[in-house]
Design a protein around this motif. Structure first.
Motif, PDB file in Angstrom:
ATOM      1  N   GLY A 269      48.700  51.529  11.705  1.00  0.00           N
ATOM      2  CA  GLY A 269      47.744  50.462  11.458  1.00  0.00           C
ATOM      3  C   GLY A 269      46.324  50.944  11.687  1.00  0.00           C
ATOM      4  N   SER A 270      45.343  50.257  11.073  1.00  0.00           N
ATOM      5  CA  SER A 270      43.937  50.683  11.168  1.00  0.00           C
ATOM      6  C   SER A 270      43.846  52.187  10.960  1.00  0.00           C
ATOM      7  CB  SER A 270      43.338  50.279  12.524  1.00  0.00           C
ATOM      8  OG  SER A 270      43.382  48.890  12.704  1.00  0.00           O
ATOM      9  N   ALA A 271      44.443  52.637   9.880  1.00  0.00           N
ATOM     10  CA  ALA A 271      44.758  54.056   9.705  1.00  0.00           C
ATOM     11  C   ALA A 271      43.553  54.953   9.513  1.00  0.00           C
ATOM     12  CB  ALA A 271      45.708  54.220   8.518  1.00  0.00           C
ATOM     13  N   THR A 272      42.402  54.391   9.152  1.00  0.00           N
ATOM     14  CA  THR A 272      41.222  55.233   8.943  1.00  0.00           C
ATOM     15  C   THR A 272      40.223  55.115  10.090  1.00  0.00           C
ATOM     16  OG1 THR A 272      40.065  53.513   7.677  1.00  0.00           O
ATOM     17  CG2 THR A 272      41.465  55.052   6.441  1.00  0.00           C
ATOM     18  N   GLY A 273      40.572  54.400  11.159  1.00  0.00           N
ATOM     19  CA  GLY A 273      39.686  54.256  12.302  1.00  0.00           C
ATOM     20  C   GLY A 273      39.750  55.449  13.232  1.00  0.00           C
ATOM     21  N   GLY A 274      39.123  55.310  14.409  1.00  0.00           N
ATOM     22  CA  GLY A 274      39.038  56.420  15.338  1.00  0.00           C
ATOM     23  C   GLY A 274      40.376  56.938  15.804  1.00  0.00           C
ATOM     24  N   VAL A 275      41.328  56.046  16.056  1.00  0.00           N
ATOM     25  CA  VAL A 275      42.668  56.454  16.491  1.00  0.00           C
ATOM     26  C   VAL A 275      43.531  56.831  15.293  1.00  0.00           C
ATOM     27  CG1 VAL A 275      44.777  55.704  17.661  1.00  0.00           C
ATOM     28  CG2 VAL A 275      42.552  55.063  18.586  1.00  0.00           C
ATOM     29  N   GLY A 276      43.551  55.983  14.283  1.00  0.00           N
ATOM     30  CA  GLY A 276      44.420  56.204  13.136  1.00  0.00           C
ATOM     31  C   GLY A 276      44.112  57.468  12.369  1.00  0.00           C
ATOM     32  N   SER A 277      42.822  57.854  12.294  1.00  0.00           N
ATOM     33  CA  SER A 277      42.450  59.048  11.541  1.00  0.00           C
ATOM     34  C   SER A 277      42.920  60.322  12.218  1.00  0.00           C
ATOM     35  CB  SER A 277      40.934  59.096  11.326  1.00  0.00           C
ATOM     36  OG  SER A 277      40.250  59.155  12.565  1.00  0.00           O
TER      37      SER A 277
ATOM     38  N   LYS B 292      39.348  52.136   1.771  1.00  0.00           N
ATOM     39  CA  LYS B 292      40.026  52.766   2.902  1.00  0.00           C
ATOM     40  C   LYS B 292      41.347  53.388   2.469  1.00  0.00           C
ATOM     41  CE  LYS B 292      38.028  49.824   6.503  1.00  0.00           C
ATOM     42  NZ  LYS B 292      38.305  48.861   7.603  1.00  0.00           N
ATOM     43  N   ALA B 293      42.027  52.747   1.546  1.00  0.00           N
ATOM     44  CA  ALA B 293      43.286  53.307   1.039  1.00  0.00           C
ATOM     45  C   ALA B 293      43.035  54.657   0.378  1.00  0.00           C
ATOM     46  CB  ALA B 293      43.931  52.346   0.052  1.00  0.00           C
ATOM     47  N   LYS B 294      41.962  54.746  -0.404  1.00  0.00           N
ATOM     48  CA  LYS B 294      41.615  56.008  -1.055  1.00  0.00           C
ATOM     49  C   LYS B 294      41.284  57.069  -0.014  1.00  0.00           C
ATOM     50  CE  LYS B 294      38.442  57.894  -4.533  1.00  0.00           C
ATOM     51  NZ  LYS B 294      37.330  57.570  -5.470  1.00  0.00           N
ATOM     52  N   THR B 295      40.515  56.705   1.001  1.00  0.00           N
ATOM     53  CA  THR B 295      40.162  57.642   2.064  1.00  0.00           C
ATOM     54  C   THR B 295      41.406  58.119   2.804  1.00  0.00           C
ATOM     55  OG1 THR B 295      37.967  56.674   2.388  1.00  0.00           O
ATOM     56  CG2 THR B 295      38.896  57.904   4.237  1.00  0.00           C
ATOM     57  N   ALA B 296      42.314  57.181   3.087  1.00  0.00           N
ATOM     58  CA  ALA B 296      43.520  57.520   3.839  1.00  0.00           C
ATOM     59  C   ALA B 296      44.321  58.610   3.153  1.00  0.00           C
ATOM     60  CB  ALA B 296      44.380  56.279   4.051  1.00  0.00           C
ATOM     61  N   VAL B 297      44.461  58.494   1.839  1.00  0.00           N
ATOM     62  CA  VAL B 297      45.284  59.452   1.087  1.00  0.00           C
ATOM     63  C   VAL B 297      44.506  60.720   0.752  1.00  0.00           C
ATOM     64  CG1 VAL B 297      46.562  59.812  -1.055  1.00  0.00           C
ATOM     65  CG2 VAL B 297      46.753  57.623   0.166  1.00  0.00           C
ATOM     66  N   GLN B 298      43.292  60.556   0.220  1.00  0.00           N
ATOM     67  CA  GLN B 298      42.560  61.710  -0.299  1.00  0.00           C
ATOM     68  C   GLN B 298      41.840  62.517   0.769  1.00  0.00           C
ATOM     69  OE1 GLN B 298      40.005  60.545  -3.551  1.00  0.00           O
ATOM     70  NE2 GLN B 298      41.689  59.701  -4.757  1.00  0.00           N
ATOM     71  N   THR B 299      41.406  61.865   1.845  1.00  0.00           N
ATOM     72  CA  THR B 299      40.654  62.570   2.884  1.00  0.00           C
ATOM     73  C   THR B 299      41.493  62.865   4.112  1.00  0.00           C
ATOM     74  OG1 THR B 299      38.597  61.518   2.151  1.00  0.00           O
ATOM     75  CG2 THR B 299      38.604  62.481   4.355  1.00  0.00           C
ATOM     76  N   LEU B 300      42.288  61.900   4.545  1.00  0.00           N
ATOM     77  CA  LEU B 300      43.041  62.048   5.795  1.00  0.00           C
ATOM     78  C   LEU B 300      44.460  62.555   5.580  1.00  0.00           C
ATOM     79  CD1 LEU B 300      41.810  58.814   7.615  1.00  0.00           C
ATOM     80  CD2 LEU B 300      40.908  61.144   7.800  1.00  0.00           C
ATOM     81  N   GLY B 301      44.922  62.585   4.335  1.00  0.00           N
ATOM     82  CA  GLY B 301      46.201  63.204   4.042  1.00  0.00           C
ATOM     83  C   GLY B 301      47.433  62.336   4.206  1.00  0.00           C
ATOM     84  N   TYR B 302      47.269  61.025   4.311  1.00  0.00           N
ATOM     85  CA  TYR B 302      48.437  60.142   4.348  1.00  0.00           C
ATOM     86  C   TYR B 302      49.207  60.259   3.033  1.00  0.00           C
ATOM     87  CZ  TYR B 302      47.061  57.599   8.606  1.00  0.00           C
ATOM     88  OH  TYR B 302      46.760  57.252   9.905  1.00  0.00           O
TER      89      TYR B 302
END
Length: 337
Positions: free
Chosen positions: A155-163, A185-195
């Motif tokens: 949850g809150s996957a792109t925040g300080g903990v989730g990232s 945020k969904a785009k960031t999660a997949v493309q930047t953070l690798g989810y």
């Protein structure tokens, strides 16, 4: 004795529900020279964190309530500009509980020297290499314990903990699914953070999206959302699932108590952990070494939502508490070399 003027942010009104910027006001205070065992710190980067909402009303562990007119508490990276302690001379970079202010006079026993890998901003000590990073590391290592083939939802996957938590779970071999609040945020999660996948929990069909993203159900869940999200995920757990309850944002903002679906826990034979980061300080050195290595090699992305100037802190905090932040929220108070 010299006295300097220092800008600070103080509490103007007790928050009701999601806090807005109007509950804060910018003020000026006087700061003197350091006495024996003290240092004067100029704040460089200030961390804004959800737990601060509960400190404003005296509901964060044993922290005292912040009075009207009191400076807002907060952790920051700064540079010592004057010191009466030879063990921490002027020029030292430190981490400390400075509060929302330009300059802080603190006992040197309350300041920790910091060092970050080459090429990594010092503000990482507030995020991936700090308390949010330790929260993520402990939740993954001790609570979720992902293995190859698991599905882990954050949850809150792109925040300080989730990232940090998502990439750590993926490096352990899990399929990672981000729960986020909007398409950006969904785009960031997949493309930047690798989810591996992202589900926008505000979409009308988000429950169906979650089921499609987790065809074998959910083995690990790091909860940092609202009660409805927790309820849906608990009904989607695989047998033997592990859950880490890390943040209750709606309750933090004064909402009703979050209830846990006991039947879902029983059906999944799940283990549910309560996450309080202060229980895991024994992992801090290990976490810093491990995460610093990932930052250095590019396997982990330092994802920050940065604001300029202390006067921007009230609006930045309001955005954080309403879920409009895009990363670990950091306010640059001063640009220091």
């Amino acid at each position: 004795m010299s006295v300097r003027k220092s800008t600070c942010v103080v509490l103007a009104a007790v928050p009701q529900g999601v806090p807005g910027p109007e509950i804060f006001t910018v003020a000026t205070e006087e700061v003197g020279d350091p006495g024996p065992g003290e240092a004067l710190v100029q704040v460089s980067d200030l961390s804004l964190d959800p737990y601060l909402r509960t400190t404003l009303v005296g509901r964060h562990l044993d922290d005292p309530v912040v009075p009207i007119g009191g400076v807002i508490p907060g952790r920051a990276v700064g540079q010592v500009v004057a010191s009466a302690d030879p063990s921490l001379p002027a020029g030292s970079w430190v981490l400390g509980e400075t509060g929302w202010r330009e300059y802080a006079l603190l006992p040197t026993t309350q300041l920790r020297p910091i060092a970050v890998p080459d090429g990594v901003p010092r503000s990482a000590a507030l995020g991936a290499l700090g308390m949010p990073g330790l929260t993520a590391y402990a939740a993954v290592q001790r609570h979720l314990r992902p293995v190859a083939g698991d599905t882990v939802v954050v949850g809150s996957a792109t925040g300080g903990v989730g990232s940090v938590a998502g990439p750590l779970a993926k490096l352990a071999g899990a399929r990672t699914v981000a729960l986020v609040g909007d398409d950006a945020k969904a785009k960031t999660a997949v493309q930047t953070l690798g989810y591996d996948a992202a589900v926008v929990r505000t979409a009308p069909d988000w429950i169906e999206q979650l089921a499609a993203a987790c065809p074998d159900r959910i083995n690990g869940y790091l909860h940092m959302g609202d009660a409805q999200t927790l309820e849906v995920v608990m009904e989607s757990l695989a047998v033997g699932a592990r859950v880490s309850l890390c943040g209750l944002m709606d309750q933090t903002n004064g909402g009703p108590r979050t209830m846990l679906r006991a039947g879902a826990v029983m059906a999944a034979r799940a283990v549910v952990h309560g996450m309080v980061v202060y229980d895991h300080f024994d992992l801090a050195a290990e976490q810093v070494e491990h995460v610093a290595g990932l930052l250095r090699t590019g396997q982990l992305h330092l994802h920050e939502d940065r604001y300029q100037g202390l006067a921007s802190a009230p609006e930045a905090f309001a955005r954080l508490m309403s879920g409009r932040n895009h990363g670990k929220v950091v306010v640059q108070v001063a640009a220091l070399d």
